[in-house]
Every structure is written in C-alpha cells, then in structure tokens.
Scaffold this motif. Structure first.
Motif, PDB file in Angstrom:
ATOM      1  N   SER A  40       0.841  -1.196   0.000  1.00 15.33           N
ATOM      2  CA  SER A  40       0.000   0.000   0.000  1.00 15.33           C
ATOM      3  C   SER A  40       0.878   1.248   0.000  1.00 15.33           C
ATOM      4  O   SER A  40       2.047   1.198   0.390  1.00 15.33           O
ATOM      5  N   LEU A  41       0.297   2.350  -0.459  1.00 16.61           N
ATOM      6  CA  LEU A  41       1.011   3.622  -0.521  1.00 16.61           C
ATOM      7  C   LEU A  41       0.086   4.726  -0.044  1.00 16.61           C
ATOM      8  O   LEU A  41      -1.043   4.865  -0.545  1.00 16.61           O
ATOM      9  N   ASN A  42       0.537   5.511   0.921  1.00 13.83           N
ATOM     10  CA  ASN A  42      -0.235   6.644   1.431  1.00 13.83           C
ATOM     11  C   ASN A  42       0.111   7.906   0.643  1.00 13.83           C
ATOM     12  O   ASN A  42       1.284   8.288   0.562  1.00 13.83           O
TER      13      ASN A  42
ATOM     14  N   ASN B 197      -4.008   4.642  -0.332  1.00 14.26           N
ATOM     15  CA  ASN B 197      -4.780   5.369   0.682  1.00 14.26           C
ATOM     16  C   ASN B 197      -4.624   6.859   0.384  1.00 14.26           C
ATOM     17  O   ASN B 197      -3.525   7.406   0.520  1.00 14.26           O
ATOM     18  N   ILE B 198      -5.706   7.500  -0.042  1.00 15.10           N
ATOM     19  CA  ILE B 198      -5.644   8.887  -0.510  1.00 15.10           C
ATOM     20  C   ILE B 198      -6.291   9.818   0.512  1.00 15.10           C
ATOM     21  O   ILE B 198      -7.414   9.586   0.958  1.00 15.10           O
ATOM     22  N   GLN B 199      -5.563  10.878   0.889  1.00 14.47           N
ATOM     23  CA  GLN B 199      -6.113  11.922   1.747  1.00 14.47           C
ATOM     24  C   GLN B 199      -6.192  13.224   0.936  1.00 14.47           C
ATOM     25  O   GLN B 199      -5.199  13.637   0.351  1.00 14.47           O
ATOM     26  N   ARG B 200      -7.371  13.853   0.911  1.00 17.38           N
ATOM     27  CA  ARG B 200      -7.499  15.134   0.225  1.00 17.38           C
ATOM     28  C   ARG B 200      -7.344  16.273   1.224  1.00 17.38           C
ATOM     29  O   ARG B 200      -8.054  16.316   2.234  1.00 17.38           O
ATOM     30  N   GLN B 201      -6.423  17.190   0.938  1.00 17.57           N
ATOM     31  CA  GLN B 201      -6.119  18.291   1.842  1.00 17.57           C
ATOM     32  C   GLN B 201      -5.836  19.539   1.023  1.00 17.57           C
ATOM     33  O   GLN B 201      -5.730  19.459  -0.210  1.00 17.57           O
ATOM     34  N   ASP B 202      -5.695  20.687   1.689  1.00 21.24           N
ATOM     35  CA  ASP B 202      -5.234  21.847   0.933  1.00 21.24           C
ATOM     36  C   ASP B 202      -3.712  21.766   0.815  1.00 21.24           C
ATOM     37  O   ASP B 202      -3.066  20.923   1.441  1.00 21.24           O
ATOM     38  N   SER B 203      -3.117  22.643   0.005  1.00 22.75           N
ATOM     39  CA  SER B 203      -1.695  22.523  -0.318  1.00 22.75           C
ATOM     40  C   SER B 203      -0.801  22.629   0.911  1.00 22.75           C
ATOM     41  O   SER B 203       0.189  21.908   1.037  1.00 22.75           O
ATOM     42  N   GLY B 204      -1.160  23.525   1.836  1.00 24.12           N
ATOM     43  CA  GLY B 204      -0.375  23.659   3.062  1.00 24.12           C
ATOM     44  C   GLY B 204      -0.429  22.401   3.904  1.00 24.12           C
ATOM     45  O   GLY B 204       0.587  21.980   4.482  1.00 24.12           O
TER      46      GLY B 204
ATOM     47  N   ARG C  65       5.184  12.702   8.216  1.00 26.34           N
ATOM     48  CA  ARG C  65       5.228  11.306   7.753  1.00 26.34           C
ATOM     49  C   ARG C  65       3.854  10.627   7.806  1.00 26.34           C
ATOM     50  O   ARG C  65       3.751   9.403   7.978  1.00 26.34           O
ATOM     51  N   ASN C  66       2.790  11.422   7.675  1.00 26.56           N
ATOM     52  CA  ASN C  66       1.448  10.835   7.587  1.00 26.56           C
ATOM     53  C   ASN C  66       1.169  10.305   6.186  1.00 26.56           C
ATOM     54  O   ASN C  66       0.218   9.543   5.979  1.00 26.56           O
ATOM     55  N   ALA C  67       1.967  10.732   5.233  1.00 30.11           N
ATOM     56  CA  ALA C  67       1.889  10.230   3.861  1.00 30.11           C
ATOM     57  C   ALA C  67       3.297  10.238   3.303  1.00 30.11           C
ATOM     58  O   ALA C  67       4.151  10.999   3.739  1.00 30.11           O
ATOM     59  N   GLU C  68       3.533   9.365   2.338  1.00 31.93           N
ATOM     60  CA  GLU C  68       4.879   9.258   1.769  1.00 31.93           C
ATOM     61  C   GLU C  68       5.067  10.201   0.590  1.00 31.93           C
ATOM     62  O   GLU C  68       6.144  10.762   0.391  1.00 31.93           O
ATOM     63  N   ILE C  69       3.995  10.394  -0.185  1.00 35.96           N
ATOM     64  CA  ILE C  69       4.053  11.240  -1.376  1.00 35.96           C
ATOM     65  C   ILE C  69       2.853  12.167  -1.376  1.00 35.96           C
ATOM     66  O   ILE C  69       1.741  11.776  -0.989  1.00 35.96           O
ATOM     67  N   GLY C  70       3.062  13.406  -1.786  1.00 34.10           N
ATOM     68  CA  GLY C  70       1.971  14.357  -1.917  1.00 34.10           C
ATOM     69  C   GLY C  70       1.916  14.922  -3.329  1.00 34.10           C
ATOM     70  O   GLY C  70       2.903  14.882  -4.068  1.00 34.10           O
ATOM     71  N   LEU C  71       0.763  15.416  -3.712  1.00 34.53           N
ATOM     72  CA  LEU C  71       0.593  16.110  -4.984  1.00 34.53           C
ATOM     73  C   LEU C  71      -0.061  17.452  -4.691  1.00 34.53           C
ATOM     74  O   LEU C  71      -1.069  17.507  -3.967  1.00 34.53           O
ATOM     75  N   THR C  72       0.511  18.503  -5.240  1.00 34.67           N
ATOM     76  CA  THR C  72      -0.001  19.838  -4.922  1.00 34.67           C
ATOM     77  C   THR C  72       0.186  20.787  -6.103  1.00 34.67           C
ATOM     78  O   THR C  72       1.005  20.531  -6.986  1.00 34.67           O
ATOM     79  N   GLY C  73      -0.582  21.884  -6.075  1.00 38.67           N
ATOM     80  CA  GLY C  73      -0.535  22.847  -7.166  1.00 38.67           C
ATOM     81  C   GLY C  73       0.286  24.076  -6.857  1.00 38.67           C
ATOM     82  O   GLY C  73       0.229  25.052  -7.601  1.00 38.67           O
TER      83      GLY C  73
END
Length: 312
Positions: free
Chosen positions: A92-94, A123-130, A139-147
């Motif tokens: 799995s990947l967070n 496991n996907i978490q939707r958040q704002d960029s900050g 370390r709540n997620a290993e990889i993030g995607l942001t604009g």
C-alpha cells in the motif's frame, strides 16, 4: 559492442541473408551492414563471409555467434523477470493531494498504474496545499501532490505536469459580449468573486497571476469562499459571481454550456503541479516505483501532445 549490433549479427548468421535480417528486425539493409562493419572494426576481425549467393560466419564469427545469442537470450530473460516482478509488486502507498490533483489527476494516473501493478492499494487523503506539505513532514503520507510550492527546506517539490487557470463566469448575455482572450481588468475588480479558501494552491496561484495584472487581493469584491471546485463552478453557473479555477475542473460545465471561460490579457495562467516528498529520507520501493511511473506517464503524454501539434 551493443545489443543492436549483436542482434543484427545474430539474425544475419541465423537467416544467412542481410535482406532477410533487415526485414525481420525492421531495419534497412544498409543499417544492418553498418552494424556488422562496426562490430568487425571494433573486434578487428572479419566476422561474415559474404558473396552474391552466400553469407556465412567466419571462424571468429562462429565464436561470437554463440556468445551473442546467449547474451540476447539473457536480455529477454531479464526483461521477462522484471515484467513478472512488476505484476507481483504488492503493498500500500499513502498519498495526500490537494483538491485539483486529487480530483482531476490522480484518478487517471492510478488507473494506469494499476494496469501494471494490480496488487498495489492506495490510501488517498485530500487536503489543501499547506496541509499536504505538513502531512509529508509529519510522515502521515509518503508522497503528496499539490498545485503550489513553498520554501520548506526539508521537502522536495518535483514538477510533473502543468495546469491552466481560467476565469469563469455564468453563461449569460452580459458575459457572452466579452472576448475570451482578454477579460477586462476593471470588470474583474468590480464583479462579485467566488474564490477558493485560504491555503488552497489555486487561491495562492490566482493571487499571483492577478498581481502580475496589477490587481491586489484587497481590490477584489469577494462574496464567497469554497473549499472545493465543484461548489465554485455550481455557484458561478447559478450567477453568484465569477471565479478563477483550474481549466480541467470546469470542462464538464463548459461542455454543457453552463459557464464561460476567459483568459487575462497578455497573461497565461499556467501553474506547475508538483510531487512532494521528504528530502534525504528513505522511500519505500512502491513509492519509488510510483514516482518514476508518474514522471514517465506525463512525459509520454507531453510527447503525444507535441506530436499532435506538429501534425496540425
């Protein structure tokens, strides 16, 4: 020597013909000859005896043929082993992602990824960029995607594609009179504005582009703020105001004629989308595979788009 040269040599010996070898591996006959000549120069010996009606290996050529065939077979075995391992990759990947990447980027990327790695769960978490940056730091997620990016020294922001922001307005006669490529700046100051919440990457980038046009945030007539693009485009379609939003997020409303899109005069509102991860921190093998996959996915997409533009 390289695999292309060895492949040409093996097929010439196997088929006893330069022309048949060329057809079999989809090269021209001069290219086949060039590969053989290059091998002979490199090894400083004649490898192929050739005449008008015969082609056969010399004594050194017969020795090389045995090794070359084994090398090519080993290459195929290696490729098969890696492909089979790809299918066996499991775990799995967070991932945490800001709104636009989570809604309009991740779904198609994850679908393509799972075609190659069907045993990986996300496991996907939707958040704002900050919050994305904070999740990576904690370390709540290993990889993030942001604009949007920041100056956080412990985080890597790696660009993987771009996203265009556009001005949107209700599809009414008033706005249909405005040229699509030059929305009036004074109108932008006066009209009621519906914006993303503070902390949103879209909000931050919108304010940056407006500043390039000479408009400061306090000059805007902000009447509402929403935390997601769907609420904004619905509010705009109902006449609450105008907004600045990702072009990818409004394609459905545009196609159904519910809203109109505009550009700022002389300013292209293109922003980068980033993959975010901790600097100098170990990453899981699945995380490394995912990062490489995303980069390759968008490189291929860009190549296809460039090829389409060149045809046009």
């Amino acid at each position: 020597m390289d695999f292309k040269q060895l492949e040409a040599f093996v097929y010439v010996v196997k088929l006893k013909s330069f022309s048949k070898a060329a057809q079999c591996i989809y090269l021209t006959q001069p290219t086949i000859s060039a590969h053989i000549n290059s091998l002979e120069r490199e090894l400083d010996t004649k490898l192929i005896e050739r005449g008008t009606k015969y082609v056969y290996p010399t004594k050194p050529g017969s020795i090389l043929y045995q090794y070359a065939e084994r090398m090519l077979n080993l290459r195929e075995d290696a490729a098969c082993a890696v492909k089979n391992y790809n299918k066996e990759l499991r775990g799995s990947l967070n991932i945490c992602a800001s709104t636009v990447p989570s809604q309009y980027v991740l779904p198609k990327v994850l679908a393509a990824f799972r075609e190659e790695y069907p045993n990986v769960v996300f496991n996907i978490q939707r958040q704002d960029s900050g919050e994305v940056v904070e999740s990576i730091l904690q370390r709540n997620a290993e990889i993030g995607l942001t604009g949007t990016s920041s100056e956080e020294k412990d985080i890597v922001f790696e660009e993987f594609t771009s996203d265009r922001l556009v001005i949107i307005a209700p599809n009414t006669e008033k706005y249909r009179q405005i040229p699509q490529d030059s929305f009036d700046l004074n109108l932008l100051r006066r009209e009621p504005m519906v914006l993303r919440e503070e902390g949103s990457g879209t909000r931050k980038e919108s304010e940056y582009f407006l500043s390039l046009a000479g408009i400061e945030p306090q000059e805007l007539n902000i009447v509402a703020q929403f935390s997601d693009p769907d609420s904004i485009k619905h509010a705009v379609s109902q006449g609450l105001g105008i907004s600045i939003i990702s072009k990818a997020a409004v394609e459905d409303y545009v196609n159904f004629g519910q809203i109109l899109t505009f550009r700022l005069k002389n300013i292209v509102m293109d922003r980068k989308l980033y993959m975010v991860y901790r600097k100098n921190a170990p990453m899981s093998f699945i995380g490394e595979v995912f990062l490489s996959f995303v980069k390759a996915y968008y490189e291929k997409q860009e190549e296809r788009e460039n090829a389409g533009h060149s045809v046009e």
